[in-house]
Write a protein that holds these residues in place. Sequence first.
Motif, PDB file in Angstrom:
ATOM      1  N   LEU A  40      35.479 -11.447 -23.138  1.00  0.00           N
ATOM      2  CA  LEU A  40      34.847 -10.540 -24.100  1.00  0.00           C
ATOM      3  C   LEU A  40      35.399  -9.121 -23.962  1.00  0.00           C
ATOM      4  N   ARG A  41      35.668  -8.684 -22.721  1.00  0.00           N
ATOM      5  CA  ARG A  41      36.297  -7.370 -22.503  1.00  0.00           C
ATOM      6  C   ARG A  41      37.698  -7.338 -23.112  1.00  0.00           C
TER       7      ARG A  41
ATOM      8  N   ALA B 102      32.502 -17.206 -31.841  1.00  0.00           N
ATOM      9  CA  ALA B 102      33.524 -18.260 -31.776  1.00  0.00           C
ATOM     10  C   ALA B 102      34.172 -18.294 -30.396  1.00  0.00           C
ATOM     11  N   LEU B 103      34.446 -17.122 -29.845  1.00  0.00           N
ATOM     12  CA  LEU B 103      35.056 -17.041 -28.512  1.00  0.00           C
ATOM     13  C   LEU B 103      34.130 -17.666 -27.468  1.00  0.00           C
ATOM     14  N   LEU B 104      32.835 -17.346 -27.534  1.00  0.00           N
ATOM     15  CA  LEU B 104      31.872 -17.928 -26.582  1.00  0.00           C
ATOM     16  C   LEU B 104      31.783 -19.445 -26.734  1.00  0.00           C
ATOM     17  N   ALA B 105      31.785 -19.940 -27.962  1.00  0.00           N
ATOM     18  CA  ALA B 105      31.719 -21.388 -28.184  1.00  0.00           C
ATOM     19  C   ALA B 105      32.954 -22.078 -27.604  1.00  0.00           C
ATOM     20  N   ARG B 106      34.127 -21.470 -27.785  1.00  0.00           N
ATOM     21  CA  ARG B 106      35.362 -22.052 -27.238  1.00  0.00           C
ATOM     22  C   ARG B 106      35.342 -22.030 -25.717  1.00  0.00           C
ATOM     23  N   LEU B 107      34.881 -20.928 -25.158  1.00  0.00           N
ATOM     24  CA  LEU B 107      34.805 -20.831 -23.695  1.00  0.00           C
ATOM     25  C   LEU B 107      33.791 -21.819 -23.129  1.00  0.00           C
TER      26      LEU B 107
END
Length: 188
Positions: free
Chosen positions: A147-148, A125-130
């Motif tokens: 991600l870190r 989800a974080l990657l999709a938002r970014l």
Amino acid sequence: MAPVGAPVEILLITGPAGVGKSTLCWEMGAVLAEAGIAHVAIESDELDRVFPKPGAEELAPLAPGARDVSQLNLPALWGTYRALGHNRLIMSGVMLHVGFDKSWILAAIPEARITVVRLRAGDAALLARLDRREAGAGRDTQVERSLRQAKRMADENGTGFIVVETDGRSPTELAGFVLGKAGWLPVS
């Protein structure tokens, strides 16, 4: 507006870059406005968005001991809002070091009670938002940093925080949940 001398309440919305802090703050602001509840929203990134960024040496004549221009800008902004009768502040930022961040915020707004809200999202989800937000040469660096940050925050003890998993939840749902947990919305 709040009665004179009403305690200041801060919702400190934290989490890794790209998790949805700004979106949540905008949505909470809309929900509060719809309910007629006075509030202020400040993104901590805007407190020090300046180039060149002044260091302690440049800040010393203005505020001895200040290490970051945010330490001067937050009390300046809040002083105006407080004089206008506000006592609720929604503030957002990554806030990797919550203890340190709370200390400089409380130095700026000593009478405040801070409720820390830590937003979390899975890596996908974080990657999709970014991907929706980031473009250009800095994208890969930002993804790595986010991600870190997410890993570090997932590993920390969340005692004293309202921890909110954001995956699969709409900004409207999250806003209602956070404002309810913080007691900022009347019970219906």
